[in-house]
Design a protein around this motif. Structure first.
Motif, mmCIF file in Angstrom:
data_model
loop_
_atom_site.group_PDB
_atom_site.id
_atom_site.type_symbol
_atom_site.label_atom_id
_atom_site.label_comp_id
_atom_site.label_asym_id
_atom_site.label_seq_id
_atom_site.Cartn_x
_atom_site.Cartn_y
_atom_site.Cartn_z
ATOM 1 N N ALA A 69 1.708 8.215 -3.931
ATOM 2 C CA ALA A 69 1.228 8.872 -5.146
ATOM 3 C C ALA A 69 0.030 9.768 -4.840
ATOM 4 O O ALA A 69 -0.051 10.913 -5.305
ATOM 5 C CB ALA A 69 0.867 7.825 -6.191
ATOM 6 N N LYS A 70 -0.903 9.251 -4.056
ATOM 7 C CA LYS A 70 -2.093 10.035 -3.693
ATOM 8 C C LYS A 70 -1.697 11.277 -2.907
ATOM 9 O O LYS A 70 -2.213 12.385 -3.166
ATOM 10 C CB LYS A 70 -3.041 9.168 -2.867
ATOM 11 N N PHE A 71 -0.773 11.132 -1.969
ATOM 12 C CA PHE A 71 -0.312 12.265 -1.158
ATOM 13 C C PHE A 71 0.342 13.320 -2.040
ATOM 14 O O PHE A 71 0.086 14.522 -1.881
ATOM 15 C CB PHE A 71 0.664 11.773 -0.091
ATOM 16 N N CYS A 72 1.182 12.883 -2.962
ATOM 17 C CA CYS A 72 1.862 13.832 -3.852
ATOM 18 C C CYS A 72 0.863 14.557 -4.753
ATOM 19 O O CYS A 72 0.970 15.770 -4.962
ATOM 20 C CB CYS A 72 2.901 13.101 -4.707
ATOM 21 N N ASN A 73 -0.102 13.828 -5.273
ATOM 22 C CA ASN A 73 -1.112 14.454 -6.128
ATOM 23 C C ASN A 73 -1.908 15.517 -5.377
ATOM 24 O O ASN A 73 -2.288 16.542 -5.947
ATOM 25 C CB ASN A 73 -2.066 13.397 -6.690
ATOM 26 N N THR A 95 0.805 -1.224 0.000
ATOM 27 C CA THR A 95 0.000 0.000 0.000
ATOM 28 C C THR A 95 0.839 1.276 0.000
ATOM 29 O O THR A 95 0.297 2.382 -0.096
ATOM 30 C CB THR A 95 -0.941 0.040 1.222
ATOM 31 N N SER A 96 2.151 1.135 0.097
ATOM 32 C CA SER A 96 2.988 2.328 0.300
ATOM 33 C C SER A 96 3.029 3.263 -0.911
ATOM 34 O O SER A 96 2.787 4.469 -0.777
ATOM 35 C CB SER A 96 4.411 1.925 0.710
ATOM 36 N N GLU A 134 2.605 3.177 4.298
ATOM 37 C CA GLU A 134 1.539 2.158 4.240
ATOM 38 C C GLU A 134 0.253 2.630 4.919
ATOM 39 O O GLU A 134 0.235 3.614 5.675
ATOM 40 C CB GLU A 134 2.027 0.868 4.898
ATOM 41 N N ASN A 135 -0.829 1.893 4.638
ATOM 42 C CA ASN A 135 -2.105 2.181 5.306
ATOM 43 C C ASN A 135 -1.921 2.216 6.818
ATOM 44 O O ASN A 135 -1.130 1.421 7.377
ATOM 45 C CB ASN A 135 -3.148 1.120 4.952
ATOM 46 N N GLN A 136 -2.649 3.061 7.483
ATOM 47 C CA GLN A 136 -2.458 3.267 8.921
ATOM 48 C C GLN A 136 -2.592 1.986 9.714
ATOM 49 O O GLN A 136 -1.842 1.744 10.661
ATOM 50 C CB GLN A 136 -3.468 4.316 9.424
ATOM 51 N N GLU A 137 -3.525 1.112 9.324
ATOM 52 C CA GLU A 137 -3.771 -0.102 10.104
ATOM 53 C C GLU A 137 -2.658 -1.140 9.989
ATOM 54 O O GLU A 137 -2.595 -2.087 10.780
ATOM 55 C CB GLU A 137 -5.101 -0.741 9.697
ATOM 56 N N GLY A 149 8.836 11.338 1.348
ATOM 57 C CA GLY A 149 8.653 10.697 0.053
ATOM 58 C C GLY A 149 8.304 11.706 -1.022
ATOM 59 O O GLY A 149 8.777 11.636 -2.159
ATOM 60 N N ALA A 150 7.455 12.672 -0.669
ATOM 61 C CA ALA A 150 7.087 13.735 -1.612
ATOM 62 C C ALA A 150 8.303 14.567 -1.994
ATOM 63 O O ALA A 150 8.435 14.991 -3.150
ATOM 64 C CB ALA A 150 5.999 14.619 -1.003
ATOM 65 N N ASN A 151 9.193 14.805 -1.044
ATOM 66 C CA ASN A 151 10.432 15.520 -1.357
ATOM 67 C C ASN A 151 11.263 14.765 -2.386
ATOM 68 O O ASN A 151 11.844 15.365 -3.296
ATOM 69 C CB ASN A 151 11.254 15.740 -0.092
ATOM 70 N N LEU A 152 11.326 13.443 -2.252
ATOM 71 C CA LEU A 152 12.063 12.637 -3.224
ATOM 72 C C LEU A 152 11.440 12.760 -4.608
ATOM 73 O O LEU A 152 12.144 12.967 -5.603
ATOM 74 C CB LEU A 152 12.081 11.170 -2.779
ATOM 75 N N ILE A 153 10.122 12.626 -4.670
ATOM 76 C CA ILE A 153 9.410 12.754 -5.943
ATOM 77 C C ILE A 153 9.629 14.138 -6.542
ATOM 78 O O ILE A 153 9.936 14.288 -7.735
ATOM 79 C CB ILE A 153 7.903 12.498 -5.748
ATOM 80 N N TYR A 154 9.477 15.161 -5.734
ATOM 81 C CA TYR A 154 9.656 16.537 -6.185
ATOM 82 C C TYR A 154 11.064 16.762 -6.725
ATOM 83 O O TYR A 154 11.232 17.384 -7.787
ATOM 84 C CB TYR A 154 9.384 17.496 -5.033
ATOM 85 N N TYR A 155 12.042 16.266 -6.007
ATOM 86 C CA TYR A 155 13.435 16.454 -6.409
ATOM 87 C C TYR A 155 13.687 15.804 -7.782
ATOM 88 O O TYR A 155 14.307 16.414 -8.666
ATOM 89 C CB TYR A 155 14.373 15.850 -5.367
ATOM 90 N N VAL A 156 13.208 14.596 -7.971
ATOM 91 C CA VAL A 156 13.437 13.885 -9.233
ATOM 92 C C VAL A 156 12.703 14.554 -10.388
ATOM 93 O O VAL A 156 13.258 14.721 -11.480
ATOM 94 C CB VAL A 156 13.010 12.414 -9.093
#
Length: 213
Positions: free
Chosen positions: A43-47, A37-38, A184-187, A203-210
């Protein structure tokens, strides 16, 4: 000739890449599928937070596949053994030197194996620890202490190492942090919301940087 054709395919794919990420499938017995789920959650968080348009249905791509060149950002994780064949090494090296990027996140137990495999890909380019002042820790979210600690393993500090090729970071290896568990999902791990948010922001920082370098 075959290697040249693969490289040309990779160059043409990466020149026109879209904002897509993939999970790397590898051999050796390690559980490359460890955090299902990670990446969808990242991806959802970055979007939602950094204006990306990443498909939340994350594909899997094998190390030796020409499909690798279709993705500007590839993530790798697991707890155990990793083995790259000679053809895997060539394909991954071509991918990384022609514009691709690999994030490796040790889910605990991978470190002793993956370092040897990274050395096979770039024998003359050592892993260099990134200082907390590096841009990857500065935007869009600020991490003044560098990569955050998400899960405790051996009471060691979290670290982020990079491989530089002609001044460009082609690979970042995070260890003693377990970012993927935090995505991953909270549960799954019952992490507090602030811990999960911290992992997702890194993780978003990594995506943004790339996507912006």
């Amino acid at each position: 000739m075959k290697q040249i054709a693969v490289l040309l395919l990779g160059l043409s794919s990466l020149i026109g890449f879209s904002q897509e990420i993939a999970l790397l499938k590898y051999s050796g017995g390690g559980d490359w599928y460890a955090n299902p789920t990670s990446l969808p959650n990242l991806a959802k968080f970055c979007n939602q937070n950094i204006n990306t348009k990443i498909n939340t249905k994350i594909p899997t791509v094998e190390v030796g596949s020409p499909d690798l060149f279709s993705y500007p950002f590839v993530h790798m994780t697991g707890h155990g053994n990793v083995v790259f064949s000679d053809s895997d090494v060539i394909n991954l090296r071509n991918y990384l030197t022609s514009g691709g990027f690999l994030h490796i996140d040790d889910n605990y137990g991978m470190d002793q194996y993956i370092r040897k495999e990274i050395k096979k890909i770039f024998p003359d380019n050592p892993l260099v620890e990134l200082p907390s002042s590096h841009p990857v820790f500065q935007k869009p979210f600020v991490f003044p202490g560098g990569v955050p600690k998400i899960h405790e393993h051996d009471n060691k500090k979290p670290q982020a190492f990079a491989i530089f090729i002609e001044g460009r970071i082609v690979l970042i290896y995070t260890v003693e942090t377990d970012l993927g568990d935090g995505w991953e999902n909270q549960e799954v791990h019952n992490d507090p919301i602030d811990v999960r948010t911290k992992a997702l922001k890194m993780g978003a920082n990594l995506i943004y940087y790339v996507f912006n370098n």
